[in-house]
Design a protein around this motif. Structure first.
Motif, mmCIF file in Angstrom:
data_model
loop_
_atom_site.group_PDB
_atom_site.id
_atom_site.type_symbol
_atom_site.label_atom_id
_atom_site.label_comp_id
_atom_site.label_asym_id
_atom_site.label_seq_id
_atom_site.Cartn_x
_atom_site.Cartn_y
_atom_site.Cartn_z
ATOM 1 N N THR A 172 -25.726 -20.267 16.724
ATOM 2 C CA THR A 172 -25.335 -21.228 17.770
ATOM 3 C C THR A 172 -24.316 -22.232 17.219
ATOM 4 N N ARG A 173 -23.679 -22.952 18.123
ATOM 5 C CA ARG A 173 -22.705 -24.004 17.778
ATOM 6 C C ARG A 173 -21.651 -23.508 16.786
ATOM 7 N N GLN A 174 -20.986 -22.411 17.133
ATOM 8 C CA GLN A 174 -19.967 -21.860 16.251
ATOM 9 C C GLN A 174 -18.575 -22.076 16.838
ATOM 10 N N TYR A 175 -17.549 -21.779 16.057
ATOM 11 C CA TYR A 175 -16.158 -21.863 16.504
ATOM 12 C C TYR A 175 -15.458 -20.589 16.049
ATOM 13 N N ARG A 176 -14.287 -20.323 16.627
ATOM 14 C CA ARG A 176 -13.590 -19.075 16.289
ATOM 15 C C ARG A 176 -12.983 -19.168 14.889
ATOM 16 N N ARG A 177 -13.174 -18.122 14.127
ATOM 17 C CA ARG A 177 -12.659 -18.137 12.754
ATOM 18 C C ARG A 177 -12.272 -16.731 12.299
ATOM 19 N N VAL A 178 -11.507 -16.713 11.209
ATOM 20 C CA VAL A 178 -11.147 -15.451 10.561
ATOM 21 C C VAL A 178 -11.794 -15.500 9.189
ATOM 22 N N GLU A 179 -12.812 -14.630 8.979
ATOM 23 C CA GLU A 179 -13.535 -14.714 7.706
ATOM 24 C C GLU A 179 -13.632 -13.343 7.073
ATOM 25 N N THR A 180 -13.495 -13.356 5.758
ATOM 26 C CA THR A 180 -13.362 -12.097 5.029
ATOM 27 C C THR A 180 -14.338 -12.019 3.868
ATOM 28 N N HIS A 181 -15.045 -10.891 3.798
ATOM 29 C CA HIS A 181 -15.876 -10.620 2.617
ATOM 30 C C HIS A 181 -15.090 -9.667 1.734
ATOM 31 N N ILE A 182 -14.800 -10.104 0.509
ATOM 32 C CA ILE A 182 -14.069 -9.264 -0.446
ATOM 33 C C ILE A 182 -15.106 -8.456 -1.216
ATOM 34 N N LEU A 183 -14.973 -7.125 -1.176
ATOM 35 C CA LEU A 183 -16.000 -6.257 -1.756
ATOM 36 C C LEU A 183 -16.002 -6.351 -3.282
ATOM 37 N N ASP A 184 -17.216 -6.440 -3.831
ATOM 38 C CA ASP A 184 -17.411 -6.404 -5.284
ATOM 39 C C ASP A 184 -16.505 -7.380 -6.019
ATOM 40 N N TRP A 185 -16.445 -8.588 -5.497
ATOM 41 C CA TRP A 185 -15.598 -9.621 -6.101
ATOM 42 C C TRP A 185 -16.366 -10.934 -6.066
ATOM 43 N N SER A 186 -16.224 -11.750 -7.077
ATOM 44 C CA SER A 186 -16.780 -13.103 -6.975
ATOM 45 C C SER A 186 -15.799 -14.068 -7.605
ATOM 46 N N GLY A 187 -15.791 -15.266 -7.100
ATOM 47 C CA GLY A 187 -14.858 -16.269 -7.613
ATOM 48 C C GLY A 187 -14.687 -17.364 -6.584
ATOM 49 N N ASP A 188 -13.849 -18.332 -6.914
ATOM 50 C CA ASP A 188 -13.633 -19.461 -6.003
ATOM 51 C C ASP A 188 -12.169 -19.484 -5.586
ATOM 52 N N ILE A 189 -11.921 -19.287 -4.292
ATOM 53 C CA ILE A 189 -10.523 -19.312 -3.834
ATOM 54 C C ILE A 189 -10.294 -20.392 -2.772
ATOM 55 N N TYR A 190 -11.222 -21.343 -2.669
ATOM 56 C CA TYR A 190 -10.995 -22.451 -1.733
ATOM 57 C C TYR A 190 -9.671 -23.125 -2.058
ATOM 58 N N GLY A 191 -8.869 -23.375 -1.037
ATOM 59 C CA GLY A 191 -7.602 -24.076 -1.244
ATOM 60 C C GLY A 191 -6.456 -23.135 -1.623
ATOM 61 N N LYS A 192 -6.780 -21.874 -1.918
ATOM 62 C CA LYS A 192 -5.714 -20.919 -2.292
ATOM 63 C C LYS A 192 -5.108 -20.310 -1.042
ATOM 64 N N THR A 193 -3.819 -19.961 -1.120
ATOM 65 C CA THR A 193 -3.204 -19.232 -0.013
ATOM 66 C C THR A 193 -3.287 -17.743 -0.341
ATOM 67 N N VAL A 194 -3.886 -16.975 0.573
ATOM 68 C CA VAL A 194 -4.048 -15.543 0.301
ATOM 69 C C VAL A 194 -3.383 -14.722 1.408
ATOM 70 N N THR A 195 -3.115 -13.466 1.076
ATOM 71 C CA THR A 195 -2.550 -12.544 2.055
ATOM 72 C C THR A 195 -3.615 -11.534 2.438
ATOM 73 N N LEU A 196 -3.833 -11.420 3.752
ATOM 74 C CA LEU A 196 -4.844 -10.504 4.269
ATOM 75 C C LEU A 196 -4.121 -9.366 4.975
ATOM 76 N N ARG A 197 -4.373 -8.117 4.529
ATOM 77 C CA ARG A 197 -3.719 -6.950 5.143
ATOM 78 C C ARG A 197 -4.691 -6.262 6.088
ATOM 79 N N PHE A 198 -4.269 -6.058 7.321
ATOM 80 C CA PHE A 198 -5.142 -5.425 8.316
ATOM 81 C C PHE A 198 -4.842 -3.928 8.390
ATOM 82 N N TYR A 199 -5.898 -3.101 8.133
ATOM 83 C CA TYR A 199 -5.697 -1.648 8.158
ATOM 84 C C TYR A 199 -6.240 -0.993 9.428
ATOM 85 N N LYS A 200 -7.441 -1.421 9.860
ATOM 86 C CA LYS A 200 -8.092 -0.650 10.908
ATOM 87 C C LYS A 200 -9.164 -1.501 11.583
ATOM 88 N N ARG A 201 -9.275 -1.343 12.901
ATOM 89 C CA ARG A 201 -10.352 -2.032 13.609
ATOM 90 C C ARG A 201 -11.610 -1.173 13.513
#
Ligand SMILES: Cc1cc2nc3c(=O)[nH]c(=O)nc-3n(C[C@H](O)[C@H](O)[C@H](O)COP(=O)(O)O)c2cc1C
Ligand SMILES: Nc1ncnc2c1ncn2[C@@H]1O[C@H](COP(=O)(O)OP(=O)(O)OP(=O)(O)O)[C@@H](O)[C@H]1O
Length: 310
Positions: A249-278
């Motif tokens: 409940t009480r959510q807003y629209r967002r674009v969120e990504t789970h990077i597989l088998d990766w851990s780290g902190d990228i808050y504040g970083k600019t990243v490129t997201l490539r869309f392959y398939k729905r």
């Protein structure tokens, strides 16, 4: 590649071959224009320039009607650089520029740049109210003995319509990412800063990076996608959800990504997201367990996609 923000500044590159256009997304048709300009530049032993604009004309004329942007200014510059162009003139989109008559635009081009040749597609328009077209361009340049090469438009495969930024925006808006990729010649890429979300993802086994989407950016419709995230030049398989998390409940629209088998902190970083398939629609699940089960199935599909394509 040198980048200039005015014709005056680019005057150091007189006598180049120039490719002209808005070039949003730098799709396969745009690249044909640029590559033709480059081979002409080589033939004539002169550099090749791309003359383009920092934004769509409607961003100034009627911002509410401005089409979604396929690329940021930085991405556009990068895509053009990757073609191998020698110099880029990125004119700021201003009312003054839009008020320039087709004749004045050509006169300035000739005065500052004295091009050896100009390359455009058949649908090229320019000047106030887009009143200039390839015929007027050929005429104005002809008066100064500057040849204009007008190219037939590259058509979308198995279709009878030309590739265009407008068609690609339509495909992205429908989530047809594979078709968009064919016409772009690369996956659709969203570039944005990573910001913090509700930090709930990590508690359910799928931490996600939330992106702050530029307001004018083209965006696929809500749903789950096979994506790739580029971090420090390396691409990581990922899965992205666009939507407002209806399971909570009480959510807003967002674009969120789970990077597989990766851990780290990228808050504040600019990243490129490539869309392959729905993969699927975003759903309202009746429990977090059901959501997590669905995300595990999504993950399997992402791994399958990458194993089939790499
Ligand atoms: C691949 C993927 C699929 C998702 N699918 C759904 C969904 O169908 N329904 C939903 O409500 N939320 C979905 N989510 C969003 C999760 O609810 C969300 O990632 C989680 O609540 C964490 O939120 P946070 O990033 O704000 O911490 C999905 C997220 C991902 C990464
Ligand atoms: N499919 C194509 N094949 C070859 N040249 C093209 C193609 N599409 C556009 N061009 C040329 O590339 C330059 C940039 O065009 P422009 O940015 O207006 O492209 P567009 O994709 O047609 O955009 P829009 O859909 O917004 O009209 C122009 O010279 C134009 O004529």
């Amino acid at each position: 590649m040198n980048v200039y923000d005015s014709l005056e500044a680019a005057a150091v590159c007189r006598h180049a071959v120039i490719a002209l256009g808005t070039f949003d997304g730098v799709h396969v048709g745009h690249r044909r224009v640029m590559e033709t300009a480059m081979s002409e530049g080589k033939r004539l032993h002169v550099p090749t320039l791309v003359l383009t604009f920092s934004a769509h004309p409607l961003s100034v004329l009627n911002p509410l009607k401005e089409p979604a942007r396929l690329a940021t200014v930085e991405q556009k510059e990068e895509y053009i650089r990757s073609v191998g162009i020698d110099g880029l003139i990125m004119l700021p989109m201003t009312q003054e520029l839009l008020n320039q008559s087709p004749e004045d635009f050509c006169a300035c081009l000739i005065k500052y740049l004295a091009p050896s040749e100009i390359v455009v597609g058949t649908n090229f328009t320019y000047g106030k109210k887009a009143a200039g077209n390839t015929e007027t361009l050929v005429q104005s340049m002809g008066d100064a003995h500057i040849p204009v090469r007008v190219l037939d438009l590259v058509e979308a495969p198995q279709s009878d319509y030309p590739v265009s930024s407008t068609v690609i925006r339509g495909l992205i808006a429908k989530g047809e990412m594979q078709e968009a990729m064919t016409l772009l010649g690369r996956p659709f890429e969203l570039r944005a800063e990573v910001v913090s979300g509700d930090r709930r993802g990590r508690t359910i086994g799928f931490p996600t990076a939330n992106m702050l989407i530029p307001p004018k950016a083209a965006l696929p419709p809500d749903g789950v996608y096979v994506t790739g995230v580029v971090l420090d030049g390396k691409e990581w398989p990922a899965m992205t959800n666009i939507g407002n998390n209806p399971t909570f409940t009480r959510q807003y629209r967002r674009v969120e990504t789970h990077i597989l088998d990766w851990s780290g902190d990228i808050y504040g970083k600019t990243v490129t997201l490539r869309f392959y398939k729905r993969l699927r629609d975003e759903k309202k699940f009746s429990s977090i367990t059901e959501l997590v089960d669905a995300m595990k199935v999504d993950k399997k599909k992402v791994l399958l996609h990458f194993s089939a394509h790499t």
